[in-house]
Write an enzyme that holds these catalytic residues in place. Structure first.
Site, mmCIF file in Angstrom:
data_model
loop_
_atom_site.group_PDB
_atom_site.id
_atom_site.type_symbol
_atom_site.label_atom_id
_atom_site.label_comp_id
_atom_site.label_asym_id
_atom_site.label_seq_id
_atom_site.Cartn_x
_atom_site.Cartn_y
_atom_site.Cartn_z
ATOM 1 N N ILE A 6 0.925 -1.216 0.083
ATOM 2 C CA ILE A 6 -0.125 -0.057 -0.056
ATOM 3 C C ILE A 6 0.900 1.190 0.104
ATOM 4 O O ILE A 6 1.687 1.543 0.693
ATOM 5 C CB ILE A 6 -0.907 -0.060 1.067
ATOM 6 N N ASN A 75 -2.820 4.046 -3.242
ATOM 7 C CA ASN A 75 -3.554 5.009 -2.426
ATOM 8 C C ASN A 75 -2.984 6.354 -2.344
ATOM 9 O O ASN A 75 -3.818 7.416 -2.410
ATOM 10 C CB ASN A 75 -3.859 4.455 -0.896
ATOM 11 N N TYR A 142 -5.215 16.980 -11.140
ATOM 12 C CA TYR A 142 -5.832 16.017 -10.212
ATOM 13 C C TYR A 142 -7.091 15.228 -10.859
ATOM 14 O O TYR A 142 -6.834 14.146 -10.771
ATOM 15 C CB TYR A 142 -6.457 16.546 -8.979
ATOM 16 N N LYS A 146 -6.720 11.329 -12.036
ATOM 17 C CA LYS A 146 -7.649 10.170 -11.549
ATOM 18 C C LYS A 146 -8.585 9.709 -12.775
ATOM 19 O O LYS A 146 -8.983 8.468 -12.729
ATOM 20 C CB LYS A 146 -8.596 10.935 -10.435
ATOM 21 N N THR A 179 -9.084 14.394 5.833
ATOM 22 C CA THR A 179 -7.716 14.186 5.863
ATOM 23 C C THR A 179 -6.773 15.581 5.580
ATOM 24 O O THR A 179 -7.398 16.656 5.325
ATOM 25 C CB THR A 179 -7.327 12.999 4.720
HETATM 26 N N1 LIG Z 1 -9.360 13.052 1.311
HETATM 27 C C1 LIG Z 1 -10.402 12.879 0.273
HETATM 28 O O1 LIG Z 1 -11.445 13.901 0.638
HETATM 29 C C2 LIG Z 1 -10.223 12.225 -0.865
HETATM 30 C C3 LIG Z 1 -11.261 12.080 -1.731
HETATM 31 C C4 LIG Z 1 -11.244 11.535 -2.967
HETATM 32 C C5 LIG Z 1 -10.148 10.644 -3.218
HETATM 33 N N2 LIG Z 1 -9.157 10.707 -2.407
HETATM 34 C C6 LIG Z 1 -8.019 10.038 -2.831
HETATM 35 O O2 LIG Z 1 -7.516 9.161 -1.614
HETATM 36 C C7 LIG Z 1 -6.173 8.859 -1.334
HETATM 37 C C8 LIG Z 1 -5.559 9.166 0.103
HETATM 38 O O3 LIG Z 1 -5.924 10.572 0.153
HETATM 39 P P1 LIG Z 1 -6.029 11.071 1.694
HETATM 40 O O4 LIG Z 1 -6.949 11.939 1.914
HETATM 41 O O5 LIG Z 1 -5.702 10.098 2.875
HETATM 42 O O6 LIG Z 1 -4.387 11.792 1.720
HETATM 43 P P2 LIG Z 1 -3.472 12.366 2.708
HETATM 44 O O7 LIG Z 1 -4.023 12.407 4.156
HETATM 45 O O8 LIG Z 1 -3.012 13.757 2.079
HETATM 46 O O9 LIG Z 1 -2.193 11.399 2.610
HETATM 47 C C9 LIG Z 1 -1.487 10.941 1.480
HETATM 48 C C10 LIG Z 1 -0.764 9.780 1.772
HETATM 49 O O10 LIG Z 1 0.093 9.643 0.690
HETATM 50 C C11 LIG Z 1 1.463 10.004 0.791
HETATM 51 N N3 LIG Z 1 2.256 10.454 -0.184
HETATM 52 C C12 LIG Z 1 2.152 11.822 -0.606
HETATM 53 N N4 LIG Z 1 2.873 12.357 -1.232
HETATM 54 C C13 LIG Z 1 3.925 11.247 -1.434
HETATM 55 C C14 LIG Z 1 5.183 11.318 -2.135
HETATM 56 N N5 LIG Z 1 5.775 12.076 -2.920
HETATM 57 N N6 LIG Z 1 5.704 9.908 -2.128
HETATM 58 C C15 LIG Z 1 5.173 8.881 -1.274
HETATM 59 N N7 LIG Z 1 4.052 9.093 -0.434
HETATM 60 C C16 LIG Z 1 3.389 10.322 -0.553
HETATM 61 C C17 LIG Z 1 1.765 10.693 2.156
HETATM 62 O O11 LIG Z 1 2.667 10.112 3.063
HETATM 63 P P3 LIG Z 1 4.120 11.193 3.324
HETATM 64 O O12 LIG Z 1 3.646 12.544 3.313
HETATM 65 O O13 LIG Z 1 4.538 10.372 4.358
HETATM 66 O O14 LIG Z 1 4.995 10.734 1.905
HETATM 67 C C18 LIG Z 1 0.379 9.855 2.914
HETATM 68 O O15 LIG Z 1 0.418 8.735 3.379
HETATM 69 C C19 LIG Z 1 -5.712 9.652 -2.578
HETATM 70 O O16 LIG Z 1 -5.113 8.903 -3.624
HETATM 71 C C20 LIG Z 1 -6.659 10.894 -2.805
HETATM 72 O O17 LIG Z 1 -6.409 11.244 -4.257
HETATM 73 C C21 LIG Z 1 -9.132 11.305 -1.123
#
Ligand SMILES: NC(=O)c1ccc[n+]([C@@H]2O[C@H](COP(=O)([O-])OP(=O)(O)OC[C@H]3O[C@@H](n4cnc5c(N)ncnc54)[C@H](OP(=O)(O)O)[C@@H]3O)[C@@H](O)[C@H]2O)c1
Length: 240
Positions: A6, A75, A142, A146, A179
């Site tokens: 993951i 993810n 973005y 997607k 998040t």
């Molecule tokens: N939040 C929403 O409302 C929402 C809605 C629709 C879809 N999504 C999708 O759900 C997924 C998870 O989103 P989230 O909201 O949980 O985001 P988040 O809280 O910002 O977490 C993002 C994760 O990705 C990692 N990450 C970011 N940049 C990275 C990089 N350059 N290299 C390695 N790891 C990286 C971060 O870890 P580090 O910073 O430690 O690297 C963190 O673990 C994403 O694909 C997002 O597009 C989210």
């Protein structure tokens, strides 16, 4: 043993899902992110910047034994610059395409190459977004990453069916989750993103899902055979 790979396991949805997976003693989880926040005897973390493609190409998927199921969960994601095309930082365009689309494509390619001959259940679960299925101003990069992962997933399913590989594939929109990504979205201004007020209201009204709640919904797609039918799917498809 079930093995899960993951990305983005350090925060947000990825962290909640990793912690949930680790509750099952038959699961071993390999996580990837730039930082690490989980310590567990069945959790193995790789510190990696997934927007740097050299790192991704050489990510060492291990050979595995006594395997019942292998799952790759793409993810990790970023919304990138929320702004008009013409006002974007070019490096951020590149990093966002890399992290959200090219990295998953490379990881899937290497995952399938190595594990295709393993006689176990195999699933690729891409975390997509409703933003890939309808245009949103200010989110051009973005949305297009997607939309790209949705199409990549559909082609992969076609190939799996034609070739009879048995690999399952999902491109799952997780809904709106509370998040860091949502924090960044709320920091935009109205000239950059016309719908900003609604996102501020979602937070105020408690409309954002808790990451643990969403992780439980995502886990259902991994575990329930009948939810593996439609590649393009959403947690909103769940009726109960
Ligand atoms: N939040 C929403 O409302 C929402 C809605 C629709 C879809 N999504 C999708 O759900 C997924 C998870 O989103 P989230 O909201 O949980 O985001 P988040 O809280 O910002 O977490 C993002 C994760 O990705 C990692 N990450 C970011 N940049 C990275 C990089 N350059 N290299 C390695 N790891 C990286 C971060 O870890 P580090 O910073 O430690 O690297 C963190 O673990 C994403 O694909 C997002 O597009 C989210």
């Amino acid at each position: 043993m079930n093995y899960f790979f993951i990305t983005g396991s350090s925060k947000g949805l990825g962290k909640a899902l990793t912690e949930l997976l680790l509750e099952n003693e038959n699961n071993t989880v390999y996580g990837m992110a730039r930082s690490s926040s989980i310590s567990h005897k069945r959790y193995f973390h790789t510190v990696i910047d997934l927007s740097k493609l050299d790192n991704v190409v050489s990510y060492p998927f291990p050979t595995l034994e006594n395997v019942e199921k292998i799952v790759l969960i793409n993810n990790a994601g970023m919304v990138g610059d929320v702004n008009r095309i013409g006002q974007l930082d070019n490096q951020k365009i590149i990093d966002c395409y890399n992290l959200n689309l090219i990295t998953p494509a490379v990881l899937i390619n290497n995952f399938i190459s190595l594990y295709t001959n393993y006689s176990c259940n195999k699933l690729v679960l891409n975390i997509s977004s409703g933003a890939g299925r309808a245009p949103i101003d200010g989110w051009n990069v973005y949305c297009s990453t997607k939309a790209g992962i949705d199409m990549f997933s559909q082609v992969l399913k076609e190939e799996a069916q034609i070739d009879g590989t048995g690999i399952k594939i999902l491109s799952l929109a997780p809904g709106i989750i509370d998040t860091d990504m949502q924090v960044q979205i709320r920091e935009a201004n109205k000239n950059e993103f016309s719908n900003i007020e609604n996102f501020i209201e979602y937070k105020k009204n408690g409309d954002l899902s808790n990451p643990k709640t969403t992780a439980k919904q995502v886990l259902r797609f991994i575990e329930e055979e009948e939810l593996l039918t439609n590649v393009i799917c959403s947690v909103r498809d769940l009726t109960e």
